[in-house]
Design a protein around this motif. Structure first.
Motif, mmCIF file in Angstrom:
data_model
loop_
_atom_site.group_PDB
_atom_site.id
_atom_site.type_symbol
_atom_site.label_atom_id
_atom_site.label_comp_id
_atom_site.label_asym_id
_atom_site.label_seq_id
_atom_site.Cartn_x
_atom_site.Cartn_y
_atom_site.Cartn_z
ATOM 1 N N LEU A 60 1.181 -0.974 -0.083
ATOM 2 C CA LEU A 60 0.104 -0.690 0.101
ATOM 3 C C LEU A 60 1.312 1.163 0.275
ATOM 4 O O LEU A 60 0.859 2.343 -0.875
ATOM 5 C CB LEU A 60 -0.571 0.070 1.462
ATOM 6 C CG LEU A 60 -2.369 -1.102 1.257
ATOM 7 C CD1 LEU A 60 -2.995 -1.280 2.699
ATOM 8 C CD2 LEU A 60 -3.177 -0.196 0.086
ATOM 9 N N GLN A 61 2.042 0.899 0.441
ATOM 10 C CA GLN A 61 2.662 2.344 0.825
ATOM 11 C C GLN A 61 3.890 2.772 -0.723
ATOM 12 O O GLN A 61 3.583 3.978 -0.845
ATOM 13 C CB GLN A 61 3.715 2.379 2.072
ATOM 14 C CG GLN A 61 4.429 3.669 2.175
ATOM 15 C CD GLN A 61 5.431 3.962 3.321
ATOM 16 O OE1 GLN A 61 4.438 3.200 4.917
ATOM 17 N NE2 GLN A 61 6.312 4.224 3.682
ATOM 18 N N HIS A 64 1.364 3.904 -3.081
ATOM 19 C CA HIS A 64 0.294 5.239 -2.597
ATOM 20 C C HIS A 64 1.661 6.270 -3.234
ATOM 21 O O HIS A 64 1.172 7.557 -3.884
ATOM 22 C CB HIS A 64 0.450 5.502 -1.452
ATOM 23 C CG HIS A 64 0.384 6.860 -0.836
ATOM 24 N ND1 HIS A 64 -1.275 7.128 -0.543
ATOM 25 C CD2 HIS A 64 0.650 7.730 0.122
ATOM 26 C CE1 HIS A 64 -1.174 8.259 -0.326
ATOM 27 N NE2 HIS A 64 0.239 8.459 0.483
ATOM 28 N N LEU A 67 1.044 6.991 -6.255
ATOM 29 C CA LEU A 67 -0.571 7.437 -6.469
ATOM 30 C C LEU A 67 -0.676 7.743 -7.712
ATOM 31 O O LEU A 67 -0.299 9.732 -7.785
ATOM 32 C CB LEU A 67 -1.129 7.694 -5.747
ATOM 33 C CG LEU A 67 -2.584 7.849 -5.328
ATOM 34 C CD1 LEU A 67 -3.083 6.281 -5.869
ATOM 35 C CD2 LEU A 67 -3.176 8.123 -4.589
ATOM 36 N N GLY A 99 -5.141 0.396 4.044
ATOM 37 C CA GLY A 99 -5.299 1.701 3.068
ATOM 38 C C GLY A 99 -6.500 2.520 2.707
ATOM 39 O O GLY A 99 -6.673 2.581 2.128
ATOM 40 N N THR A 102 -5.593 5.896 2.633
ATOM 41 C CA THR A 102 -5.130 6.535 0.999
ATOM 42 C C THR A 102 -5.354 6.357 -0.784
ATOM 43 O O THR A 102 -4.036 7.084 -1.088
ATOM 44 C CB THR A 102 -3.757 4.697 1.200
ATOM 45 O OG1 THR A 102 -5.240 3.437 0.609
ATOM 46 C CG2 THR A 102 -3.177 4.338 2.367
ATOM 47 N N ILE A 104 -5.380 4.127 -2.437
ATOM 48 C CA ILE A 104 -5.597 2.883 -3.251
ATOM 49 C C ILE A 104 -6.451 2.033 -3.645
ATOM 50 O O ILE A 104 -7.381 1.528 -2.106
ATOM 51 C CB ILE A 104 -4.572 1.670 -2.427
ATOM 52 C CG1 ILE A 104 -2.705 3.104 -2.255
ATOM 53 C CG2 ILE A 104 -4.295 0.562 -3.324
ATOM 54 C CD1 ILE A 104 -2.436 3.006 -3.715
#
Length: 399
Positions: A60-61, A64, A67, A99, A102, A104
């Motif tokens: 996720l990070q 992101h 993004l 998430g 985020t 996402i």
């Protein structure tokens, strides 16, 4: 160590705080920094060690941080391949939780249900796709899924893929993926076929290993009841009605046996349902949801569900039948005693048919599971009934 020390961004830390998580498990502490550096991982860890977060959080990070504009079609940049529908849904729930802040997006696809809803969900694309092998291949062949822009690939429960006969589908999926990508492979064990697959798939991976199969049971209190086959149901009902067992998984060897036990428990006034491969996806998901929410006291499962069920604060597992494969016993009882919590596993052993199974289990885990007395001894003499707390058990040696 705290999550704040792992270099995580604020949206993820905020989500973790909302979930009440502050301290990473060993697999998370070792894996997250490595993944954030863009390296491949070979992870040896069982379900219950926190490995979903170990790959979900850094994925996720990383995604992101790149993004794209959220409007319009999104290319799939992350793929998680997992063996069962239940596990796919649970992974999806984890991505939803971690998430949430985020931006996402993720979708989950699996077989056993109509593909229409899934293809509609994929119409505008998604950042992350969680999938079982068969349905993924179907939708790829039909042109609903494109993985040309994939950046991260997670192969979860690789040895389970092998056990369930999915390894050829997995290899077909891998052949369609871009050569340049970050790959994370997780497996509870490392049979030769998986070791070979890892060697061809991973590029200079960092090996992360926690809780080997033989040692995961150390934190779980284990006991065996020597009981004749025709008395097992009576003992099960006795434990569930007389003891402080609020919610438990009961494992049986066959699908028919699971259905029969669930039916008999209902007749005894105990909320129960069965989950196995012959059940429809909706029936399986309803049973699991009701169990998680406490509407059912007992979920009766076959081994195919042993590593696909993730229930928080599950204190008890009961092996109505001992498994033929010792490693399966470890996977079964691993549903309890998770994340440092206490857990107990009770096994029913028919001395005529299951002693060899018990000997194999004892050998694998490196200890002799203590036997406890029960009120239904074959000699007909009633004895003191054990409590479900460890201190209340009356241990005795058995040859």
């Amino acid at each position: 160590m705290l999550f704040e020390q792992l270099g995580l961004i604020e949206p993820i830390l905020k989500a973790l705080k909302k979930e009440g998580y502050t301290t990473p498990t060993p697999i998370q502490e070792q894996s997250i920094p490595v993944v954030l550096k863009g390296k491949d991982i070979l992870g040896l860890a069982q379900t219950g060690t926190g490995k979903t977060a170990a790959f979900a959080i850094p994925m996720l990070q990383l995604l992101h941080q790149e993004l794209r504009n959220s409007k319009g079609y999104k290319h799939t940049r992350g793929l998680i391949l997992t063996p069962t529908r239940e596990l796919a849904i649970q992974i999806s729930e984890s991505f939803e939780a971690y998430g949430r802040y985020t931006g996402i997006t993720h979708e989950v696809i699996y077989g056993g249900v109509s593909q229409h809803t899934q293809t509609l969900a994929l119409r505008n694309g998604t950042d992350i796709l969680i999938a079982t092998p068969g349905r993924l291949l179907d939708l790829m062949n039909q042109g609903y899924v494109h993985l040309d822009h994939l950046q991260m690939f997670v192969l979860d429960e690789a040895d389970r893929m092998l056990d369930m006969g999915f390894i050829h589908d997995v290899k077909r999926v891998i052949r369609e993926l871009p050569k340049q990508k970050q790959t994370l492979l997780f497996s509870a064990t490392m049979p030769p076929a998986i070791a070979e697959l890892a060697g061809s798939l991973l590029q200079q991976p960092v090996r992360v290993e926690v809780t080997p199969v033989s040692s995961t049971v150390e934190k779980i209190d284990q006991y065996v009841y020597f009981i004749e086959k025709n008395q097992k149901l009576t003992l099960l009902v006795h434990l569930l009605t007389e003891k402080n067992i609020k919610r438990t998984l009961v494992f049986t060897r066959t699908k028919h046996g699971a259905d029969r036990i669930a039916k008999d428990l209902k007749k005894a006034g105990i909320g129960a349902d069965a989950i196995h491969g012959n059940k429809s996806q909706s029936a399986r998901q309803n049973a699991l949801t009701n169990f998680k929410r406490g509407k059912l006291k007992v979920l009766v499962a076959t081994d195919i569900a042993a590593r696909g069920i993730d229930v928080d604060a599950l204190e008890h597992v009961i092996n109505f039948d001992l498994p033929d494969v010792p490693e399966t016993y470890v996977h079964r009882i691993g549903r309890t005693g998770r994340a440092g919590a206490d857990g107990s596993a009770f096994s029913f052993c028919d001395g005529r048919e299951e002693m060899s199974n018990l000997r194999g289990i004892n050998k694998l885990i490196g200890l002799k599971i203590p036997a406890v007395e029960h009120p239904f001894e074959s000699k007909g003499k009633e004895v003191a009934t054990p409590n479900t707390s460890t201190s209340g058990f009356k241990r005795r040696a058995r040859a």
